[in-house]
Enzyme design. Structure first.
Site, PDB file in Angstrom:
ATOM      1  CG  HIS A  43       2.233  -6.984 -77.962  1.00 36.66           C
ATOM      2  ND1 HIS A  43       1.176  -6.269 -77.470  1.00 36.66           N
ATOM      3  CD2 HIS A  43       1.756  -7.665 -79.042  1.00 36.66           C
ATOM      4  CE1 HIS A  43       0.093  -6.495 -78.196  1.00 36.66           C
ATOM      5  NE2 HIS A  43       0.426  -7.340 -79.177  1.00 36.66           N
ATOM      6  CB  SER A  62      28.755   8.490 -69.381  1.00 38.35           C
ATOM      7  OG  SER A  62      28.773   8.499 -67.966  1.00 38.35           O
ATOM      8  CE  LYS A  64      25.680   4.520 -70.683  1.00 34.19           C
ATOM      9  NZ  LYS A  64      24.781   5.160 -71.645  1.00 34.19           N
ATOM     10  CD  GLU A 103      20.014   9.970 -75.932  1.00 30.17           C
ATOM     11  OE1 GLU A 103      20.081   8.938 -75.239  1.00 30.17           O
ATOM     12  OE2 GLU A 103      20.884  10.865 -75.898  1.00 30.17           O
TER      13      GLU A 103
END
Length: 458
Positions: free
Chosen positions: A187, A317, A323, A330
């Site tokens: 969870h 970025s 970054k 992805e």
């Protein structure tokens, strides 16, 4: 510019039509080009290749049976082999979204091969696209057969090797990370300890199961209905044609294709493409789960879990310097979203089977073959640019594990569920470790200490 010289006049059952002078296709293909300027998407090279295999195999079988003269038959085989090699791909011009069942696609192949075969003969004898190239065939038996052949070749040559490579790389990481203890999570909250290698072994086994399922599924795809002709009744066909043409396909592909157990079931339905696409959808679901887990485990690097690090592949970025994002993961997720959507397209097209044939075969062919290519390419990139470079941060794994409230699970057999719960709640409320609370309560004996030792919990 003399535009008249750029075109030639040809005719078919519907009358005259202008065709580009340089085109190897004929009037039926030209009508399809004019009628279906829809997407600019063509059926892939793998499908065109299998059309060539079928046309060459049919010509060989028809020659053996005395149906085609050696001159015409050999010319058709040579032209078909050039199609197999990709020499005439630019002349396969029919849109994926075309007339039902793929008649235009079949005629595109027939016309290109007929014109090229006539050239080979030297125009002394014109080769007819229907009477000669399409002899003993129909779109309704050749199109689904071409799809099965192309699907098998794409799976065997591309997707299965990619899946095997992914399984092996994940298993390698499982072995590498097996000594690393960390907190498990259910969870998305603290769970009992687990080895990082055990997590990765789960990823590996999941991929291996799909590999085995896809390998098993090849058996159904080896059925090809050549000789079924229009609706499976083998009209206008010599009985010896079917074993001969299928043997020719086997010789050219080095794969064990065979006639269907029931030709009418083969002609009526897209069973095997539908089943295959369901497996690809399952693979996409598993890849989404695995890549999402890797994104979570690598999140941070300062404000997330950061239990593993991914190889940096590009800046992440345009505004935040330095970054780096999990770009490969992805991309994989995006591809898998497309695959899941594609499965719905094939399922919907599969419902369009009516009576003797399915008229939505072109979109099924494009969608299935594109899905296989997408997944094979994606998995190769996932392996080389991500999975192979993953590293564990053992210090971070150890930190989260020691702070995990789930260590209290080891105390239940010693102190009882209620007492253990109280200790866990106190640790949470006071932001302390389980070990600190036990020490404050004077309960941290050697036996209790062993009970909450993560090494004893995995």
């Amino acid at each position: 510019m003399d535009t008249l010289n750029q075109y030639r006049m040809e005719n078919d059952a519907l009358g005259n039509i202008m065709i580009p002078s340089s085109a190897y296709y004929g009037p039926q293909t030209q009508r399809a080009v004019e009628n279906f300027p829809i997407s600019g998407i063509r059926l892939p090279r793998s499908f065109i290749r299998t059309q060539g295999i079928i046309k060459a195999s049919a010509a060989s079988a028809n020659m053996q049976l005395g149906m085609l003269s050696p001159e015409i038959g050999k010319a058709i085989i040579q032209a078909s082999e050039e199609v197999i090699e990709g020499k005439w791909d630019m002349h396969f011009v029919v849109d994926v979204y075309q007339a039902g069942a793929g008649t235009s696609q079949n005629m595109n192949a027939n016309e290109v091969i007929a014109k090229r075969a006539s050239e080979i003969i030297g125009h002394a004898q014109q080769v007819h696209p229907n009477d000669d190239v399409n002899m003993s065939q129909s779109t309704n038996d050749t199109f689904p057969s071409a799809l099965n052949i192309a699907t098998v070749e794409a799976i065997v040559q591309n997707l299965l090797p990619a899946l095997l490579g992914l399984y092996q790389e994940l298993q390698k990481k499982a072995d590498q990370f097996m000594p690393v203890l960390k907190a498990g999570r259910t969870h998305l909250h603290d769970g009992v300890p687990i080895r990082l290698g055990q997590e990765f072994s789960g990823f590996a086994a999941t991929i291996h199961a799909v590999y085995l399922q896809l390998e098993k599924q090849l058996d159904g795809l080896y059925e090809i209905g050549l000789g079924g002709n229009a609706i499976g009744t083998r009209i206008n066909l010599q009985p010896e044609y079917i074993p001969k043409v299928i043997q020719e396909v086997c010789n050219r592909t080095k794969l064990p294709f065979r006639k269907p157990a029931n030709i009418f079931a083969f002609m009526q339905n897209m069973n095997e493409p539908i089943r295959c696409m369901l497996t690809l959808k399952e693979l996409a679901i598993h890849l989404i789960k695995i890549t999402s887990d890797l994104r979570l485990l690598s999140s941070g690097p300062r404000t997330g879990l950061a239990e593993i690090t991914l190889p940096p592949v590009q800046p992440g970025s345009t505004i935040m310097p330095g970054k780096v994002n999990p770009a490969i993961l992805e991309m994989t997720h995006m591809v898998c979203c497309q695959i899941i959507g594609y499965e719905t397209a094939i399922a919907t097209a599969g419902m369009a089977s009516q009576l003797e044939i399915n008229v939505m075969m072109p979109v099924i062919a494009h969608t299935l073959l594109h899905s296989i290519d997408l997944l094979a390419n994606t998995i190769q990139i996932l392996i080389t640019k991500c999975i192979s470079g993953i590293q564990a941060d053992e210090e971070v794994c150890k930190k989260w594990m020691q702070e995990s409230l789930s260590l209290i699970t080891g105390l239940s057999p010693k102190l009882g569920y209620d007492m253990a719960s109280q200790i866990g709640l106190k640790a949470d409320e006071e932001n302390k470790t389980i070990q600190q609370v036990l020490q404050e309560k004077g309960l941290l004996t050697a036996e209790i200490s062993n009970a909450i030792d993560p090494n004893g919990m995995v």
